[in-house]
Design an enzyme around this catalytic site. Sequence first.
Site, mmCIF file in Angstrom:
data_model
loop_
_atom_site.group_PDB
_atom_site.id
_atom_site.type_symbol
_atom_site.label_atom_id
_atom_site.label_comp_id
_atom_site.label_asym_id
_atom_site.label_seq_id
_atom_site.Cartn_x
_atom_site.Cartn_y
_atom_site.Cartn_z
ATOM 1 N N ARG B 21 27.006 -113.902 14.617
ATOM 2 C CA ARG B 21 26.666 -115.191 14.010
ATOM 3 C C ARG B 21 27.561 -116.277 14.610
ATOM 4 O O ARG B 21 28.700 -116.441 14.193
ATOM 5 C CB ARG B 21 26.814 -115.103 12.489
ATOM 6 N N CYS B 85 9.818 -111.622 20.780
ATOM 7 C CA CYS B 85 10.928 -110.715 21.120
ATOM 8 C C CYS B 85 10.899 -110.303 22.585
ATOM 9 O O CYS B 85 11.902 -109.841 23.121
ATOM 10 C CB CYS B 85 10.883 -109.476 20.234
ATOM 11 N N ARG B 191 20.380 -102.063 0.183
ATOM 12 C CA ARG B 191 19.356 -102.735 -0.634
ATOM 13 C C ARG B 191 17.980 -102.720 0.034
ATOM 14 O O ARG B 191 17.875 -102.701 1.263
ATOM 15 C CB ARG B 191 19.783 -104.158 -0.977
ATOM 16 N N CYS B 202 17.012 -102.020 9.149
ATOM 17 C CA CYS B 202 16.502 -103.249 9.776
ATOM 18 C C CYS B 202 17.583 -103.849 10.679
ATOM 19 O O CYS B 202 18.765 -103.818 10.340
ATOM 20 C CB CYS B 202 16.130 -104.277 8.712
#
Lengths: 70, 384
Positions: B21, B85, B191, B202
């Site tokens: 990030r 992508c 989660r 993911c």
Amino acid sequence: MHVSSSRPTPYDIGYVDLSDPEGVGVRVLAPLLAHPGGGWQVDQPVELAQDPDSPAGWAFADSRRTGTVR
Amino acid sequence: MSGQLEAPTYVVGAAMIPMGRHRDCSYAGLAVGPVLDALRCAGIDRREVQAAWFGHSFGGMLTGQRILKEIGIGGIPVVNVDNACSGGATALHQAARAVAAGEHEVALVVGVEKLTQFGGGTLPLVAEDPEVQQGMVMPALYAMRARRYLHDRGSLADLAAVSVKARRHGARNPLAQLRSEVTAEQVLGSRRIADPLTLFMCCPTGDGAAAVVLVSEAVRRRLDGPAVELLASVLHSGTLELGARDMLRPEITVDSAREAYEAAGLGPEELDVVELHDAFSIAELVYYEALGLCPAGEAASLLHRGETTFGGRVVVNPSGGLLAKGHPVGASGAAQVAEVFWQLTGRAGDRQVEGARTALTHVTGGGIAGLDHGACTVHVFRSA
């Protein structure tokens, strides 16, 4: 779905294969009517139902729960 | 179109920034470093670059030109490519064909993306698509594949094992976004994102950039440095199918891989390294089969036997793949090629695949109503 950028969550969607007498068929991505506790299965029969909570106002319901399939 | 190239084409330099990030970086801020490092690695002066291709989906107009002006490159053809992508890999495809055709001797390929600009969550898709209007997001598509997989073939343990392997590989990669290992229990207990997929099944959201230098045979001989030959470059678009599709047999990848193997003159059994599009854990299992690494129905067995990790027959995603290294959309295809360059030139450090001489990269692009995928790119490489 528990994460989405396009709809409030959670919601259920799935590919529904619409068969026809000639066997060609069409696949559509459709909203699925949420049932308490979930329980959607692959290859289960479905039927069209009203659903004011879905973007289109309709959804597919579990035919086993509606009693259409015995 | 054949995946064969008209003349030998080589990767002679590659670089990328650690994915993660980078909220304070612009697109130029992300890409300038890798571009300069890739040129330095190749021994190429920036004034020798004759054309450049940039893969990105969310950078806006003229992203490539905005990046190159920062380092004094101009007056050359610069092409910006959006193929979701597959953007970075599509840029490589176009550059390779231009070099092989003799249009340019030195080409620069860059993949770059900044997903933190969206703040987090799933990738924003095209709102006019009818499936998107029903709530389709990329995790939903792969969740449906996973549901079909669980119904027909395997178990949640298989999906978890893919993530465990990816994170184990990523822990060896200083450029990976996620560098901590996880257990199957942690994967299954993370989660929910889209049933049955959990968070650790993911790929993460992040930013990144990778750069690759492509050259002709004549330039490679002059440089006399590390090089990897590009044997095949295939780009396919999806085909509209109105009826039922097999969710576990993505035809666009099957067809692209077949064409790539034919063009390269080698088969899947000869590959040492594969970097494939594991945006979600189910994808890796599906693509084992679609790429011909194992017969249909045997993906989980291949994984559990350890055939796709270090010491196995073919190491899949030694970088950590999209699940651990990260997946900044347009950057991923170029980052895969950077990893292959390092693997085939013995520069991969702690994650080096011993004796690696051949490799394949694979990346698909986008979700579109009625298509398996919008785009698919497959490249095959060999040590030069």
